[in-house]
Motif scaffolding. Structure first.
Motif, PDB file in Angstrom:
ATOM      1  N   GLY A   1       0.926  10.929  -3.859  1.00  0.00           N
ATOM      2  CA  GLY A   1       2.100  10.085  -3.650  1.00  0.00           C
ATOM      3  C   GLY A   1       1.806   8.723  -3.052  1.00  0.00           C
ATOM      4  O   GLY A   1       2.735   7.947  -2.781  1.00  0.00           O
TER       5      GLY A   1
ATOM      6  N   THR B   1       1.089   4.906  -2.751  1.00  0.00           N
ATOM      7  CA  THR B   1       1.244   3.707  -3.573  1.00  0.00           C
ATOM      8  C   THR B   1      -0.047   2.902  -3.519  1.00  0.00           C
ATOM      9  O   THR B   1      -0.809   2.975  -2.547  1.00  0.00           O
TER      10      THR B   1
ATOM     11  N   LYS C   1      -6.651  -0.754 -12.580  1.00  0.00           N
ATOM     12  CA  LYS C   1      -5.415  -0.038 -12.237  1.00  0.00           C
ATOM     13  C   LYS C   1      -5.034   0.959 -13.332  1.00  0.00           C
ATOM     14  O   LYS C   1      -4.645   2.108 -13.067  1.00  0.00           O
TER      15      LYS C   1
ATOM     16  N   CYS D   1      -4.615   5.002 -12.757  1.00  0.00           N
ATOM     17  CA  CYS D   1      -3.348   5.680 -13.031  1.00  0.00           C
ATOM     18  C   CYS D   1      -3.486   6.705 -14.162  1.00  0.00           C
ATOM     19  O   CYS D   1      -2.893   7.797 -14.113  1.00  0.00           O
TER      20      CYS D   1
ATOM     21  N   VAL E   1       0.920  12.938 -12.492  1.00  0.00           N
ATOM     22  CA  VAL E   1       1.766  11.867 -11.921  1.00  0.00           C
ATOM     23  C   VAL E   1       0.933  10.593 -11.778  1.00  0.00           C
ATOM     24  O   VAL E   1      -0.145  10.621 -11.184  1.00  0.00           O
ATOM     25  N   ARG E   2       1.465   9.501 -12.333  1.00  0.00           N
ATOM     26  CA  ARG E   2       0.796   8.223 -12.165  1.00  0.00           C
ATOM     27  C   ARG E   2       1.102   7.641 -10.782  1.00  0.00           C
ATOM     28  O   ARG E   2       2.175   7.889 -10.228  1.00  0.00           O
ATOM     29  N   ALA E   3       0.191   6.874 -10.261  1.00  0.00           N
ATOM     30  CA  ALA E   3       0.418   6.241  -8.955  1.00  0.00           C
ATOM     31  C   ALA E   3       1.383   5.071  -9.110  1.00  0.00           C
ATOM     32  O   ALA E   3       1.352   4.351 -10.110  1.00  0.00           O
ATOM     33  N   ASP E   4       2.260   4.897  -8.119  1.00  0.00           N
ATOM     34  CA  ASP E   4       3.157   3.743  -8.110  1.00  0.00           C
ATOM     35  C   ASP E   4       2.419   2.528  -7.553  1.00  0.00           C
ATOM     36  O   ASP E   4       1.643   2.630  -6.590  1.00  0.00           O
ATOM     37  N   VAL E   5       2.679   1.384  -8.162  1.00  0.00           N
ATOM     38  CA  VAL E   5       2.061   0.126  -7.707  1.00  0.00           C
ATOM     39  C   VAL E   5       3.014  -0.585  -6.756  1.00  0.00           C
ATOM     40  O   VAL E   5       4.199  -0.735  -7.044  1.00  0.00           O
ATOM     41  N   ASP E   6       2.487  -0.999  -5.612  1.00  0.00           N
ATOM     42  CA  ASP E   6       3.259  -1.760  -4.618  1.00  0.00           C
ATOM     43  C   ASP E   6       2.367  -2.898  -4.122  1.00  0.00           C
ATOM     44  O   ASP E   6       1.526  -2.705  -3.255  1.00  0.00           O
TER      45      ASP E   6
ATOM     46  N   PRO F   1       1.306  -1.718   0.050  1.00  0.00           N
ATOM     47  CA  PRO F   1       0.845  -0.444  -0.516  1.00  0.00           C
ATOM     48  C   PRO F   1       0.229   0.454   0.544  1.00  0.00           C
ATOM     49  O   PRO F   1      -0.209  -0.005   1.602  1.00  0.00           O
TER      50      PRO F   1
END
Length: 774
Positions: free
Chosen positions: A87, A89, A112, A116, A125-130, A134
């Motif tokens: 989970g 980011t 990236k 992902c 689940v792909r990682a969320d980009v922030d 992050p």
């Protein structure tokens, strides 16, 4: 595991020492970083305790990377599901290029995608980009066909450890904590505090508070990262939360034990307003129990020192000081160095010049090039336990731990110059003895002339020696503000001259001048015209000008309290004026116009209406009123200088509604008066060479380009039989006589008769003309 701590250039040696002292293995100094090895807890200890590192990274992988496909494959094969917590980011950045990967944004995007895709394939689940905040900051660095991938364990930079409300007290930003820590590392402040003796730190120019905050934190044994709640390693699968909690608990216990230490900090500054701000800053940080603020005098500081057997160190940030205050601070350090408890005390300072070399009569033991606030500076160390100054030294006194394990360089003393008073002056350039001899000669001749002519403020020296290119003006105070003041204004050196040599010569002039002219060194104001650094000692506020005189660059505008700090009364022609030597580019009176002002007084006899345009501090208005002008109008765009003009008029007894002060754009105001058909019997106009003030809107002013238009306007404001005196200080100015003749304006050049004797060496100081309405 392989780790490295990044840092600004110049920090590497001190950072390597710091990491070794933390017990980290295999420490290796590199450019802009220091690598080390160890377990995850070692890297986290560095995050918690390092004061010098910017960030701490763990190297996840090194690999061959020739193109985008190879990059994708190498990143994809990494077990990201075992590296990052579920989970988290992410944000990925890239640096460097090679023949096939030429765009860092594309490189980061490709990495990236690989990361992902790996997580999607392995955990679904792909990682969320922030990109803003992050959990995991990952960077990839390319160098030719090699690449490295690393995870930032610190998250935010480690030097961001000051609460915003503390770091920006009073609107000014404190010295960044890592730079303050580097200054303190040079004098081994931390080992001194750890040794349980009773160390004393003296900061003689503490205005920004940065060194005080860091020194107080070190004395309190407080880990710099103790209060931080967000870390980059929180998303790292190898992070052991229980071990981290124990590490922080131990750090808190250590701070509690160190809180009972007896370290003391003595702080002062020559800027009273800045000192008051620093007091508030230290109180907000809860460090007021360890810091004692005193007046900037040897007596006040010595009253708080310990015995010669105690450990004393001096540390200062002189980069933000005006040149004048930096010179005063250096002299204070010199005087402190002569005190018995401080005769072997090391001195560490951030600086941009050689003032401390002159003051301590030593070459620095260490000289490190750094860039605080992204500006060139030097961190100099004077380890006086390995050498002596003219103040002397006591063998065995003031020993201290040497945390940096530095091999001390031999001390090289600087040259001295005999100025004839029995005490040699330390200088940086041996040839400065020629300047001293010349200054003594011209000062003696000028003093006789001034006494004969009844002149109390005059130019003593005007670039008589080409290598020592400066103007030196002497001011005698009026009876209510007695004393003598000197302004040393450096001319811009040619590009062929080494800037460091020109700077050394200026510093020598600042040391020699007060001795020759018998002026208190604190009464010497410097104006440097070769460097322009916002907020630094060469900034416009308080001392040094950048790029020419005030008339050439526009009028400085500062607040009332700044005006009051440097106000001194002087006398000229039987009148009293206020001069200011601290807060403005110019002092408030242009000495080269002494004769011109007297001419205004002569022409004002029988004059009904006098007009002063671009009036500055209104000195010409005072002369006109004294000459008999029944009414005066003083016009300037600056409220600051109009207020100054009002004071000058009032202290000479010229008050009342017949004396008007107008704040306006002069050119627009003149046009309005012409439309209203108003006229004056006598006009004085001394415009700036150039102005692009925001108050003028989109229009700019250039005296060479616009003088014909201005003189036509002045002619239109003259009453029958009236005169206008027009002056200009552009040295290359050429009057456009043909254009003026075409519109019927006759102009008489009176420059020669308006140049005072003390400006005869440089007759291009100004041009002066008279326009007569016949």
């Amino acid at each position: 595991m392989e780790f490295y701590a990044s840092c600004p250039q110049g920090f590497e040696s001190a950072l390597a020492d710091e990491l070794r002292d933390l017990g980290l293995p295999r420490v290796r100094k590199l450019k802009g970083r220091v690598s080390f090895a160890g377990a995850p807890s070692d890297a986290e200890r560095a995050c918690l305790w390092s004061r010098l590192a910017s960030r701490i990274f763990v190297v996840l992988k090194r690999f061959t990377c020739r193109d985008a496909d190879e990059l994708y494959d190498e990143v994809y094969t990494m077990p990201w599901e075992d590296i990052l917590r579920r989970g988290s980011t992410i944000a990925i950045t890239a640096s460097g290029t090679n023949g096939n990967l030429r765009n860092t944004r594309f490189t980061a995007l490709r990495a990236k995608d690989a990361l992902c895709d790996r997580l999607a394939d392995e955990v679904g689940v792909r990682a969320d980009v922030d990109t803003g905040r992050p959990d995991a900051r990952i960077s990839i660095a390319l160098h030719d066909d090699r690449a490295s991938l690393q995870l930032d364990l610190s998250g935010e930079p480690l030097f961001r450890r000051l609460p915003r409300e503390i770091g920006r007290q009073g609107g000014s930003l404190a010295l960044r904590p890592d730079y303050a820590a580097l200054v303190l590392a040079q004098v081994a402040w931390k080992p001194c505090c750890d040794a349980d003796d009773a160390p004393v730190l003296i900061d003689p120019c503490c205005a920004d508070g940065g060194i005080l905050l860091e020194a107080a934190s070190i004395a309190a044994g407080r880990a710099p990262g103790l209060e931080r709640t967000r870390w980059g390693f929180s998303c790292w699968a190898d992070h052991d939360r229980a071990a981290w909690d124990r590490m922080r608990s131990e750090a808190r216990q250590r701070a509690q034990q160190a809180g009972r230490a007896h370290a003391r900090i003595i702080a002062t500054d020559f800027d009273a307003a800045a000192l008051a701000r620093t007091r508030r800053l230290i109180k907000a940080a809860g460090a007021d129990g360890i810091v004692t603020f005193v007046q900037p005098t040897v007596e006040a500081i010595s009253a708080h020192l310990g015995s010669p057997s105690d450990t004393h160190v001096l540390a200062a940030n002189m980069c933000t000081l005006r040149l004048n205050d930096a010179s005063r601070a250096s002299r204070l350090i010199q005087q402190l160095a002569a005190l018995a408890p401080l005769r072997c005390a090391p001195v560490s300072a951030l600086s941009r010049d050689g003032l401390l070399e002159v003051a301590l009569r030593m070459r620095p033991t260490a000289d490190i090039a750094i860039k605080p606030n992204n500006e060139d500076a030097r961190l100099v160390l004077f380890d006086r336990s390995h050498g002596s100054t003219d103040a002397g030294s006591d063998a065995g006194a003031n020993t201290r731990p040497n945390a940096s394990k530095r091999t001390q360089a031999p001390v090289e003393t600087v040259a001295t110059v005999d100025v004839g008073d029995g005490s040699p002056v330390a200088v940086l350039v041996p040839e400065s003895d020629q300047f001293a001899a010349r200054l003594k000669k011209v000062a003696r001749l000028r003093r006789k002339w001034a006494k004969r002519e009844g002149v109390t403020c005059y130019r003593v020296y005007d670039a008589d020696l080409p290598d020592y290119s400066a103007a030196i003006d002497l001011y005698e105070g009026a009876p209510d503000t007695p004393g003598r003041w000197v302004v040393v204004a450096e001319y811009a050196a040619p590009k062929s001259i080494d800037p460091s040599l020109a700077q050394a010569r200026l510093l020598d002039m600042l040391e020699i001048t007060p001795r020759v002219l018998k002026v208190d060194p604190d009464h010497v104001a410097a104006r440097s015209r070769t460097r322009s650094r916002g907020g630094s000692q060469y900034a416009t506020g308080g001392g040094a000008s950048s790029g020419g005189s005030a008339r050439e660059t526009g009028r400085a505008q500062t607040h009332q309290n700044a005006w009051e700090q440097g106000a001194v009364h002087i006398q000229e022609g039987g009148l009293t004026f206020t001069a200011n030597f601290n807060s403005y580019l110019d002092t408030g009176i242009f000495l080269d116009h002494r004769v011109t002002r007297d001419l205004v007084r002569t022409y004002a006899k029988g004059c009904k209406r006098f007009l002063n345009l671009f009036a500055y501090t209104g000195t010409a208005t005072c002369y006109a009123a004294d000459g008999g002008a029944l009414s005066t109008t003083t016009v300037d765009l600056s409220n600051t200088y109009l207020d100054w003009a009002r004071r000058n008029m009032a202290q000479n007894g010229f008050i009342g509604p017949e004396h008007r002060f107008v704040r306006d754009d002069v050119l627009a105001w003149v046009a309005e008066q012409r439309r209203a058909h108003r006229t004056w019997d006598l006009i004085f106009c001394d415009p700036p060479t150039f102005s692009n003030s925001a108050k003028m809107g989109e229009r700019t002013w250039d005296v060479q380009r616009d003088h014909v238009e201005l003189l036509c306007a002045l002619s239109g404001l003259l009453a029958p039989g009236g005169r206008a005196i027009f002056s200009c200080n552009l040295r290359t100015f050429r009057l456009d006589e043909r254009a003026l003749a075409d519109v019927g304006i006759a102009v008489e050049d009176i420059t020669e008769q308006t140049i005072p004797e003390d400006f005869a060496r440089n007759k291009r100081i100004h041009r002066c003309f008279i326009i007569t309405n016949r």
